[in-house]
Scaffold this motif. Structure first.
Motif, short mmCIF file in Angstrom:
data_model
loop_
_atom_site.label_atom_id
_atom_site.label_comp_id
_atom_site.label_asym_id
_atom_site.label_seq_id
_atom_site.Cartn_x
_atom_site.Cartn_y
_atom_site.Cartn_z
N TYR A 77 10.01 23.91 -19.17
CA TYR A 77 10.22 22.44 -19.82
C TYR A 77 10.61 22.48 -21.50
N PHE A 80 7.84 19.03 -24.30
CA PHE A 80 6.79 18.59 -22.57
C PHE A 80 5.29 18.51 -23.42
N ASP A 102 1.10 19.00 -12.28
CA ASP A 102 1.00 17.29 -12.06
C ASP A 102 1.31 17.74 -12.98
N THR A 103 2.60 16.19 -13.33
CA THR A 103 3.08 15.99 -14.70
C THR A 103 2.18 14.33 -14.98
N LEU A 107 5.27 11.14 -15.82
CA LEU A 107 5.47 12.01 -15.21
C LEU A 107 6.27 11.96 -16.87
N THR A 108 5.25 12.73 -18.22
CA THR A 108 4.85 12.62 -19.16
C THR A 108 4.39 13.92 -19.42
N ARG A 109 3.06 14.46 -18.65
CA ARG A 109 2.01 15.44 -19.48
C ARG A 109 2.32 16.94 -18.11
N LEU A 110 1.10 17.81 -18.89
CA LEU A 110 0.99 18.75 -17.90
C LEU A 110 -0.01 19.36 -17.89
#
Length: 199
Positions: A77, A80, A102-103, A107-110
């Motif tokens: 990424y 991110f 898992d984002t 869908l914006t983070r780890l």
């Protein structure tokens, strides 16, 4: 001093004001019109300055090389965010994570348990954060590998660190000029002198 226009916003943009106790990680997904590359450090919003050519090209070089060399069990990424805890959600320049990680609901983070490597390319406005604050926080969150990249005579120099699980602190692995060759977190071989090559 930076202005709203420096971040691509109208001059009359009203900067967000935090709740009592500061912002929390989930706020980054809810606040409208935040500048690109907004991070949360210790409950405060941090806005990145415009990138230099060196920064942009170095991040691109690392991203391309890691995408080519990473095994299928890993994903790469660029810029991110990683939610380290409720008050810290930095945005490393390059991240390698477990494939299928898992984002988050938007869908914006780890999450740090999925992150294998965080890399930061030091900018003039981020020296203290990239050399001290972020490595300390990444280590405390259990991210096993960290690279700090600095400029020397127009070329990237990569400082490589690995987590000591007993101390929850990074130990230096090496300083790499011209070529970055490692066996962990997977076999990596990057020609750092290629930073200005177009192909």
């Amino acid at each position: 001093m930076s202005t709203a226009r420096d971040y691509g916003l109208d001059e009359d943009y009203e900067w967000p004001r935090p709740q009592e106790g500061g912002w929390i990680a989930d706020d980054l997904d809810e606040l409208p019109h935040l500048p690109r590359r907004t991070e949360l450090i210790d409950g405060s919003l941090v806005f990145a300055s415009p990138q230099t050519r060196f920064h942009a090209r170095t991040v691109g070089l690392l991203e391309r090389a890691l995408v080519e060399q990473a095994p299928d069990t890993r994903e790469v990424y660029r810029n991110f965010t990683v939610t380290l805890n409720e008050r810290n959600r930095p945005e490393p320049d390059v991240v390698v994570a477990r494939a299928g990680a898992d984002t988050g609901p938007k869908l914006t983070r780890l999450l740090p348990g999925d992150v294998v490597l965080a890399a930061e390319v030091v900018s003039e406005d981020s020296v203290d954060r990239d050399r001290e604050t972020k490595p300390r926080k990444y280590a405390a969150a259990g991210i096993r590998h960290f690279w700090r990249v600095e400029e020397n005579d127009g070329l990237p120099v990569v400082y490589v660190y690995e987590l000591d699980p007993a101390t929850k602190a990074y130990g230096p692995v090496g300083v790499f000029h011209n070529r970055l060759k490692l066996t962990v977190p997977f076999p990596i071989d990057i020609d750092l002198t290629a930073v200005d090559r177009r192909r």
